[in-house]
Scaffold this active site. Sequence first.
Site, PDB file in Angstrom:
ATOM      1  N   PRO A 351       0.852  -1.204   0.000  1.00 48.25           N
ATOM      2  CA  PRO A 351       0.000   0.000   0.000  1.00 48.25           C
ATOM      3  C   PRO A 351       0.880   1.243   0.000  1.00 48.25           C
ATOM      4  O   PRO A 351       1.692   1.426   0.902  1.00 48.25           O
ATOM      5  CB  PRO A 351      -0.804  -0.134   1.297  1.00 48.25           C
ATOM      6  CG  PRO A 351      -0.031  -1.085   2.142  1.00 48.25           C
ATOM      7  CD  PRO A 351       0.744  -1.974   1.237  1.00 48.25           C
ATOM      8  N   LEU A 352       0.736   2.076  -1.012  1.00 50.37           N
ATOM      9  CA  LEU A 352       1.606   3.236  -1.190  1.00 50.37           C
ATOM     10  C   LEU A 352       0.764   4.498  -1.199  1.00 50.37           C
ATOM     11  O   LEU A 352      -0.099   4.672  -2.074  1.00 50.37           O
ATOM     12  CB  LEU A 352       2.391   3.127  -2.509  1.00 50.37           C
ATOM     13  CG  LEU A 352       3.262   1.880  -2.669  1.00 50.37           C
ATOM     14  CD1 LEU A 352       3.696   1.722  -4.118  1.00 50.37           C
ATOM     15  CD2 LEU A 352       4.470   1.961  -1.755  1.00 50.37           C
ATOM     16  N   GLN A 425      -6.244  -1.177   2.870  1.00 47.60           N
ATOM     17  CA  GLN A 425      -5.538  -0.907   4.124  1.00 47.60           C
ATOM     18  C   GLN A 425      -6.148   0.302   4.803  1.00 47.60           C
ATOM     19  O   GLN A 425      -6.444   1.310   4.150  1.00 47.60           O
ATOM     20  CB  GLN A 425      -4.047  -0.654   3.895  1.00 47.60           C
ATOM     21  CG  GLN A 425      -3.274  -0.584   5.210  1.00 47.60           C
ATOM     22  CD  GLN A 425      -1.825  -0.183   5.044  1.00 47.60           C
ATOM     23  OE1 GLN A 425      -1.520   0.924   4.642  1.00 47.60           O
ATOM     24  NE2 GLN A 425      -0.915  -1.099   5.369  1.00 47.60           N
ATOM     25  N   CYS A 457       2.903   2.794  10.115  1.00 44.57           N
ATOM     26  CA  CYS A 457       3.141   4.120   9.546  1.00 44.57           C
ATOM     27  C   CYS A 457       3.936   4.978  10.532  1.00 44.57           C
ATOM     28  O   CYS A 457       3.515   5.177  11.676  1.00 44.57           O
ATOM     29  CB  CYS A 457       1.832   4.804   9.196  1.00 44.57           C
ATOM     30  SG  CYS A 457       2.048   6.418   8.411  1.00 44.57           S
ATOM     31  N   ASN A 597       8.918  -7.488   4.274  1.00 41.15           N
ATOM     32  CA  ASN A 597       8.881  -6.227   3.535  1.00 41.15           C
ATOM     33  C   ASN A 597      10.150  -5.428   3.832  1.00 41.15           C
ATOM     34  O   ASN A 597      10.546  -5.297   4.982  1.00 41.15           O
ATOM     35  CB  ASN A 597       7.636  -5.430   3.941  1.00 41.15           C
ATOM     36  CG  ASN A 597       7.589  -4.041   3.335  1.00 41.15           C
ATOM     37  OD1 ASN A 597       7.215  -3.085   3.994  1.00 41.15           O
ATOM     38  ND2 ASN A 597       7.959  -3.897   2.092  1.00 41.15           N
ATOM     39  N   ASP A 599      13.259  -3.279   1.085  1.00 38.39           N
ATOM     40  CA  ASP A 599      14.439  -3.197   0.212  1.00 38.39           C
ATOM     41  C   ASP A 599      14.494  -4.247  -0.891  1.00 38.39           C
ATOM     42  O   ASP A 599      15.559  -4.453  -1.474  1.00 38.39           O
ATOM     43  CB  ASP A 599      15.736  -3.281   1.026  1.00 38.39           C
ATOM     44  CG  ASP A 599      15.919  -2.100   1.964  1.00 38.39           C
ATOM     45  OD1 ASP A 599      15.157  -1.130   1.816  1.00 38.39           O
ATOM     46  OD2 ASP A 599      16.798  -2.153   2.835  1.00 38.39           O
ATOM     47  N   ALA A 621       7.652  -2.269  -2.200  1.00 34.23           N
ATOM     48  CA  ALA A 621       7.175  -0.881  -2.162  1.00 34.23           C
ATOM     49  C   ALA A 621       8.000  -0.001  -3.096  1.00 34.23           C
ATOM     50  O   ALA A 621       7.677   0.157  -4.273  1.00 34.23           O
ATOM     51  CB  ALA A 621       7.221  -0.362  -0.729  1.00 34.23           C
ATOM     52  N   ARG A 622       9.104   0.560  -2.585  1.00 35.50           N
ATOM     53  CA  ARG A 622       9.905   1.482  -3.400  1.00 35.50           C
ATOM     54  C   ARG A 622      10.490   0.800  -4.630  1.00 35.50           C
ATOM     55  O   ARG A 622      10.660   1.431  -5.672  1.00 35.50           O
ATOM     56  CB  ARG A 622      11.021   2.085  -2.556  1.00 35.50           C
ATOM     57  CG  ARG A 622      10.544   3.056  -1.485  1.00 35.50           C
ATOM     58  CD  ARG A 622      11.720   3.534  -0.646  1.00 35.50           C
ATOM     59  NE  ARG A 622      12.333   2.429   0.077  1.00 35.50           N
ATOM     60  CZ  ARG A 622      13.563   2.459   0.577  1.00 35.50           C
ATOM     61  NH1 ARG A 622      14.316   3.539   0.413  1.00 35.50           N
ATOM     62  NH2 ARG A 622      14.050   1.430   1.246  1.00 35.50           N
TER      63      ARG A 622
END
Length: 756
Positions: A351-352, A425, A457, A597, A599, A621-622
């Site tokens: 979730p971004l 989310q 978060c 999660n 890297d 994610a990234r």
Amino acid sequence: MAEEPSIPTDIPNPLAPEQSLKRPAEAPLEKAHPPQPIFDEDSATTKAEKVERHGPEVANGNIAAEDLFEESPAKRLKTAPASNEDTEAPKTDAREKVKGIALVKPEYLIDSFVRSAKSNDNQIDDDAAEGRPRDARDNNAGGKKKRKEKGQNKNREFGSWSDTIKLCNTVANYSEFSPKECQFGAKCRMSHDLREYLREGKSEDLTTFNGKCPVWEVNGKCHAGWKCRFVGSHSKEVEREDGRKELVLIENENLIEPQDGNDENRKGIFNIISTKDKLDLSRKRTVTEKADQYTKWMEADAAQMQKVYQARKENLADQREENRAQYIEPPFLPSEKRRIYFGPETPVLAPLTTQGNLPFRRMCVELGAQLTYSEMAMTLPLIQGQKSEWALMKAHESEISPPKYNPTSIVQNYDNSKDLKFGAQVSANKAWAALKAAEVMQRYIPHLRLIDLNCGCPIDLVYKSGAGSALLDSLSKLEKMVRGMNAVSGEVPITAKIRMGTMTAKPTAQKTIERLAFGGIETADRIGAPGCAAITLHGRSRQQRYTKNADWSYIAECSALIASYNKKKDEITDTVREPDARTLSNSADGKLYFIGNGDCYSHVQYLDSVQNAGVDSVMIARGALIKPWLFEEIEKGQYLDKSASERLGYVEKFVRYGLETWGSDEVGVGTTRRFLLEWLSFACRYVPVGILDHLPPNLQDRPPAYRGRNEMETLLASDNYLDWIKISEMYLGPANKDFRFQPKHKSNSYEIEAEG
């Protein structure tokens, strides 16, 4: 198959060196190929850290830290004295890998001083990927109190974009001679003169996509009507019998699908809540009977437990017996949940916030992402019926298809055909808000795989409100949320995403996992497990943010704890009683999935995490923001050296999907441009595999100044936000005069000057 986008040839190279990179035959090697920049890792070490690492003698300078340990050649090179002019400087291999710096092949390197003066050289803050929502207070800035602002991203400015003359909606979607009656009549502030609007109030039509409206081509009609920036492709002027000429809109009846009365419906888009339901929520007319009953029971149970906590040590046993005697069962048990599955063949898109919008998720699914999440939604605005929050729940039809599943995987009662890719989310700081949100979400969102509770978060605004990673320090409240949401969410499973802890030196994830798996000491025997179906662990603490590498060794330790879950459950079953299947996490055997999660940036890292860290799957994610085809690499098991033309094709695809989602009018074009620029701020960090001299690539590495293999590749690598805007103009035309874009890491903004 979409046509390959044409690459403009007249675009200047923003990183082009002033002199040719080709090495003259007589030039020495070290001058032709400048070495990679080397940074001393100890340069920022504080005295306290030195004392902790080496002792007071080193910290006071009496003993050099290097004398305590055998030096590696690389360390000796970095710490070699430079004061002695007679000492010859050591020669450094330009291909030596330096921590934090991407190792680019020497023939592509350029001197950093020739980079654009407007380049974003500030330190990158990747918190933007996980969420920088809704308030400027996260800046921790002092000074005079400012007026409260509304909306998101208040610490950044994006300007506004709209037509010079605003056309009334009663005219916008109808033929010239048959507009809809305006309820405001003569008092309406909008224009009703269609020809004046087209002549003076609207920007010129775009010529990209061959001048054809992407929305019209998919839906058979354009919802923007005359406001569309491609309106010339679906309108014409016809002559009537009386000699008058009328402007009419063209529709393709073969593509138009019947509407159910919801004006927000779009072809291929699901989970759209009606305006009536949102109004009922905002006016508190929506009844959440289950959430209210369960909240009332939890409050009463907490009051009884408080007596146990406050009892004296000598009276503790009596108080616990009294509590058991007065114990009241919950008003109802959870419904049996839909079975879900996480496995090596299901890489997960995280979730971004901001970047995890529907067009980007849709593109990632096409590239191989098997599971997706909505952007993080706040529970209170959801139960208040706010349109912006419910818009985050929209999913594309590709996301409601089943994920990949290997039939050899042993999952009891799992039916892959009933599974889907899209989950939501949410973030909450109060148990009652989390319960109400879970109940209304399962009621109004028919295509929902799971509801994930954000417990990681790190943003100050979220943390200080008691939500996000603050829940890691309030395990009792966290358990209440998961247990209550599981009770009221119908067949929708509940999962949680956590971090290692709030403080780096005190990881608490193992304690959190045990609480989510079994429940607290006082609740496990009485009520059973909270019912968490899966846990995702980000291998960093809140304190770390993104400053250090993710700790996959700690994730592996937690994975071992998850592996012991079934064994411990069996022991509990043998000694106490057979647990109710409805209180277990995900299946008849109570399997709790565990996702890692942090890297992940290559298929090599993905497979290593699954095989060696013992996780069921990996959340990305990234890595997906920088190269969305990472999912394709995982599926094929190899590096993919995407050409500049292919990467530009993804930009075109995002723009097309953005226009379909946000509309093809001036507002839709501006919104698409804004989110495209947000994505390009990450995508520019990608270094092509063919240019790298070291594999696998590291997500934390930053590229030195380099020149691409062609002009377009160099442009795509630019960290100058003006170049990102130049790329957006290839498909969206010149930006509106009021459009601004302020990069996350710059204080100045981009604004187009009006002509003249």
